[in-house]
Design a protein around this motif. Structure first.
Motif, PDB file in Angstrom:
ATOM      1  N   THR A   1       0.624  -1.398   0.046  1.00  0.00           N
ATOM      2  CA  THR A   1      -0.015   0.092   0.044  1.00  0.00           C
ATOM      3  C   THR A   1       0.815   1.233  -0.199  1.00  0.00           C
ATOM      4  N   ASP A   2       2.017   1.254   0.622  1.00  0.00           N
ATOM      5  CA  ASP A   2       2.818   2.391   0.636  1.00  0.00           C
ATOM      6  C   ASP A   2       3.360   2.517  -0.635  1.00  0.00           C
ATOM      7  N   PHE A   3       3.868   1.612  -1.371  1.00  0.00           N
ATOM      8  CA  PHE A   3       4.515   1.775  -2.681  1.00  0.00           C
ATOM      9  C   PHE A   3       3.184   2.236  -3.603  1.00  0.00           C
ATOM     10  N   ASP A   4       2.051   1.788  -3.238  1.00  0.00           N
ATOM     11  CA  ASP A   4       1.108   2.362  -4.326  1.00  0.00           C
ATOM     12  C   ASP A   4       0.906   3.787  -3.968  1.00  0.00           C
ATOM     13  N   ARG A   5       0.914   4.303  -2.677  1.00  0.00           N
ATOM     14  CA  ARG A   5       0.889   5.734  -2.423  1.00  0.00           C
ATOM     15  C   ARG A   5       2.041   6.666  -2.943  1.00  0.00           C
ATOM     16  N   GLN A   6       3.492   5.853  -3.161  1.00  0.00           N
ATOM     17  CA  GLN A   6       4.464   6.432  -3.788  1.00  0.00           C
ATOM     18  C   GLN A   6       4.512   6.581  -5.246  1.00  0.00           C
ATOM     19  N   GLY A   7       3.437   5.601  -5.799  1.00  0.00           N
ATOM     20  CA  GLY A   7       3.456   5.621  -7.397  1.00  0.00           C
ATOM     21  C   GLY A   7       2.263   6.741  -7.636  1.00  0.00           C
ATOM     22  N   ILE A   8       1.396   7.172  -6.618  1.00  0.00           N
ATOM     23  CA  ILE A   8       0.304   8.061  -6.956  1.00  0.00           C
ATOM     24  C   ILE A   8       1.183   9.408  -6.726  1.00  0.00           C
ATOM     25  N   GLU A   9       2.065   9.572  -5.722  1.00  0.00           N
ATOM     26  CA  GLU A   9       2.885  10.706  -5.611  1.00  0.00           C
ATOM     27  C   GLU A   9       3.737  10.983  -6.980  1.00  0.00           C
ATOM     28  N   ASN A  10       4.324  10.227  -7.382  1.00  0.00           N
ATOM     29  CA  ASN A  10       5.226  10.179  -8.568  1.00  0.00           C
ATOM     30  C   ASN A  10       4.346  10.895  -9.786  1.00  0.00           C
TER      31      ASN A  10
ATOM     32  N   LEU B   1       1.428  12.262  -9.634  1.00  0.00           N
ATOM     33  CA  LEU B   1       0.973  13.749  -8.874  1.00  0.00           C
ATOM     34  C   LEU B   1       1.938  14.554  -9.455  1.00  0.00           C
ATOM     35  N   VAL B   2       3.066  14.574  -9.039  1.00  0.00           N
ATOM     36  CA  VAL B   2       4.176  15.496  -9.190  1.00  0.00           C
ATOM     37  C   VAL B   2       4.294  15.906 -10.798  1.00  0.00           C
ATOM     38  N   ALA B   3       4.566  14.732 -11.315  1.00  0.00           N
ATOM     39  CA  ALA B   3       4.429  14.964 -12.843  1.00  0.00           C
ATOM     40  C   ALA B   3       3.315  15.722 -13.335  1.00  0.00           C
ATOM     41  N   THR B   4       2.153  15.343 -12.901  1.00  0.00           N
ATOM     42  CA  THR B   4       0.984  16.174 -13.272  1.00  0.00           C
ATOM     43  C   THR B   4       1.083  17.806 -13.127  1.00  0.00           C
ATOM     44  N   VAL B   5       1.471  17.872 -11.899  1.00  0.00           N
ATOM     45  CA  VAL B   5       1.481  19.327 -11.466  1.00  0.00           C
ATOM     46  C   VAL B   5       2.687  20.042 -12.326  1.00  0.00           C
ATOM     47  N   THR B   6       3.894  19.340 -12.384  1.00  0.00           N
ATOM     48  CA  THR B   6       4.883  19.781 -13.205  1.00  0.00           C
ATOM     49  C   THR B   6       4.159  20.400 -14.594  1.00  0.00           C
TER      50      THR B   6
ATOM     51  N   ALA C   1      15.324   0.665 -10.204  1.00  0.00           N
ATOM     52  CA  ALA C   1      15.585   0.618  -8.948  1.00  0.00           C
ATOM     53  C   ALA C   1      14.906   1.512  -8.177  1.00  0.00           C
ATOM     54  N   HIS C   2      13.887   2.301  -8.791  1.00  0.00           N
ATOM     55  CA  HIS C   2      12.956   3.338  -8.090  1.00  0.00           C
ATOM     56  C   HIS C   2      11.631   3.431  -8.218  1.00  0.00           C
ATOM     57  N   ARG C   3      11.025   2.812  -9.422  1.00  0.00           N
ATOM     58  CA  ARG C   3       9.560   3.038  -9.829  1.00  0.00           C
ATOM     59  C   ARG C   3       8.968   1.865  -8.664  1.00  0.00           C
ATOM     60  N   PRO C   4       7.772   2.511  -8.148  1.00  0.00           N
ATOM     61  CA  PRO C   4       7.230   2.209  -7.043  1.00  0.00           C
ATOM     62  C   PRO C   4       6.436   0.764  -7.354  1.00  0.00           C
ATOM     63  N   GLU C   5       5.968   0.647  -8.793  1.00  0.00           N
ATOM     64  CA  GLU C   5       5.216  -0.130  -9.357  1.00  0.00           C
ATOM     65  C   GLU C   5       5.934  -1.433  -9.192  1.00  0.00           C
ATOM     66  N   LEU C   6       7.073  -1.571  -9.513  1.00  0.00           N
ATOM     67  CA  LEU C   6       8.126  -2.506  -9.401  1.00  0.00           C
ATOM     68  C   LEU C   6       8.119  -3.232  -7.758  1.00  0.00           C
ATOM     69  N   TYR C   7       8.274  -2.493  -6.875  1.00  0.00           N
ATOM     70  CA  TYR C   7       8.206  -2.624  -5.498  1.00  0.00           C
ATOM     71  C   TYR C   7       6.927  -3.558  -5.203  1.00  0.00           C
TER      72      TYR C   7
ATOM     73  N   ILE D   1      10.261  12.270 -18.206  1.00  0.00           N
ATOM     74  CA  ILE D   1      11.199  11.369 -17.868  1.00  0.00           C
ATOM     75  C   ILE D   1      11.439  11.304 -16.241  1.00  0.00           C
ATOM     76  N   GLY D   2      11.358  12.353 -15.463  1.00  0.00           N
ATOM     77  CA  GLY D   2      11.179  12.107 -14.069  1.00  0.00           C
ATOM     78  C   GLY D   2      10.296  11.046 -13.444  1.00  0.00           C
ATOM     79  N   ARG D   3       9.069  10.969 -14.371  1.00  0.00           N
ATOM     80  CA  ARG D   3       7.851  10.335 -13.840  1.00  0.00           C
ATOM     81  C   ARG D   3       8.182   8.786 -14.337  1.00  0.00           C
ATOM     82  N   ALA D   4       8.759   8.832 -15.305  1.00  0.00           N
ATOM     83  CA  ALA D   4       9.042   7.309 -15.963  1.00  0.00           C
ATOM     84  C   ALA D   4      10.042   6.633 -15.118  1.00  0.00           C
ATOM     85  N   ILE D   5      11.080   7.106 -14.719  1.00  0.00           N
ATOM     86  CA  ILE D   5      11.985   6.530 -13.932  1.00  0.00           C
ATOM     87  C   ILE D   5      11.679   6.552 -12.448  1.00  0.00           C
ATOM     88  N   GLY D   6      10.639   7.224 -12.070  1.00  0.00           N
ATOM     89  CA  GLY D   6      10.551   7.171 -10.554  1.00  0.00           C
ATOM     90  C   GLY D   6      11.371   8.232  -9.979  1.00  0.00           C
TER      91      GLY D   6
END
Length: 346
Positions: free
Chosen positions: A31-40, A42-47, A156-162, A326-331
């Motif tokens: 669930t925490d990794f799911d939250r990190q994916g949403i944050e990732n 969301l930041v890209a959408t805001v940017t 190494a950083h995409r939350p979806e993999l974790y 790219i920032g979103r794609a690489i986590g």
């Protein structure tokens, strides 16, 4: 009449309780990794919304410059017309071009307001007349330059993999839990009680029992085998989803880097076009003022210069948005505050 207290505790149940606890702990991590994916995301959408607002504001300035330029030429043309040095058709052409420029200005102003409202919406705040954006002079992102490095970072950083790795662990533990149905359970049962037909509970009439009970299901209607088969199928499904997600992330990163390359090349072409359009406009303006070029040629040059500037602005912010993508794609956005020990390849 009999009154007493019974107490018991489970000593062994095939490891089901321990597995259930580990599955629950893994679920928290998933669930925490799911939250990190949403944050990732969301930041890209805001940017992206932020850069859209900056681009829309720059379009307003370009449109206003076009209006001012045409309006100035129209005033000059009216003076020349009064002195007999210009045709009425030239004035009408300038008036039409001025109306078009003002229409574009109104459209740009509306696009800016829409962009601000969109940015406020993704930020989760109320949009008001006082809401503005400020351009950050330092908008660089510390992202890998090459696709291979970006892909390694993503792995190494995409939350979806974790998240998928955690679900795979859950599925494997679910198989073990299903297998535990074949094992017995062992319990301790104790009892302290009074038994008296007249309800005279004297201490010399107390009783107690203690024992170990072993329960072992010899036949469950094949439900244990069915649970194990279901858990195995869930594991196979999760592993297939893990591979699918891995391939999707690789494609996502590759597409993001290709889009960035395109945006950079477009920006180079657009900046070159602006320089050439400005030089062409200056030459045509001199020819027009000298009488060797007509008003139509001047308006075409002015329109080309305005369109080139708009294209350059769009290309610049498209490049910025491509970098954010790219920032979103690489986590990058989910890993920016993550401790190093939590950022290892799953």
């Amino acid at each position: 009449y009999e009154t007493g207290v019974t107490a018991g505790i489970n000593l062994y149940n095939g490891g089901r309780d321990n597995l259930q606890r580990k599955i629950a702990e893994t679920e928290i991590a998933v669930t925490d990794f799911d939250r990190q994916g949403i944050e990732n995301q969301l930041v890209a959408t805001v940017t992206s919304a932020y850069y859209n607002a900056l681009a829309a504001r720059a379009f307003i300035q370009t449109a206003q410059d076009s209006v001012d330029t045409v309006a100035t030429q129209l005033r000059i043309m009216n003076v020349r017309f009064q002195s007999g040095g210009a045709l009425k058709s030239d004035i009408l052409s300038l008036e039409v071009r001025l109306a078009q420029a003002r229409e574009h200005l109104v459209q740009s102003q509306n696009q800016y307001q829409v962009a601000l409202a969109t940015l406020a919406n993704v930020l989760g705040i109320s949009f008001g007349d006082s809401f503005t954006v400020r351009e950050d002079p330092d908008q660089s992102l510390d992202i890998p330059d090459q696709f291979e490095d970006g892909l390694n970072f993503a792995l190494a950083h995409r939350p979806e993999l974790y998240k998928l790795q955690g679900q795979v662990r859950q599925s494997r533990m679910a198989i073990d839990r299903a297998r535990s149905g074949y094992l017995p359970s062992v319990d301790i049962q104790t009892r302290y009680y009074f038994a008296d037909p007249n309800m005279n509970y004297d201490l010399d009439r107390d009783n107690w029992t203690a024992g170990v009970m072993v329960n072992w299901d010899l036949f469950t209607g094949f439900s244990t085998a069915a649970d194990q088969s279901k858990a195995s199928a869930t594991l196979a499904e999760t592993m297939a989803a893990d591979r699918k997600t891995l391939l999707a992330i690789k494609f996502d990163v590759k597409r993001a880097y290709l889009n960035l390359f395109e945006a950079k090349e477009r920006l180079k072409v657009a900046q070159s076009s602006v320089a050439k359009a400005e030089e062409s406009l200056n030459l045509v303006k001199q020819q027009y003022e000298g009488g060797s070029a007509d008003i139509t040629r001047y308006l075409e040059a002015q329109l080309s210069e305005s369109q080139a500037r708009i294209s350059a602005i769009a290309a610049f912010y498209d490049r910025q948005k491509a970098m954010a993508e790219i920032g979103r794609a690489i986590g990058y956005w989910s890993a920016i505050d993550k401790p190093k020990e939590e950022s290892q390849t799953p």
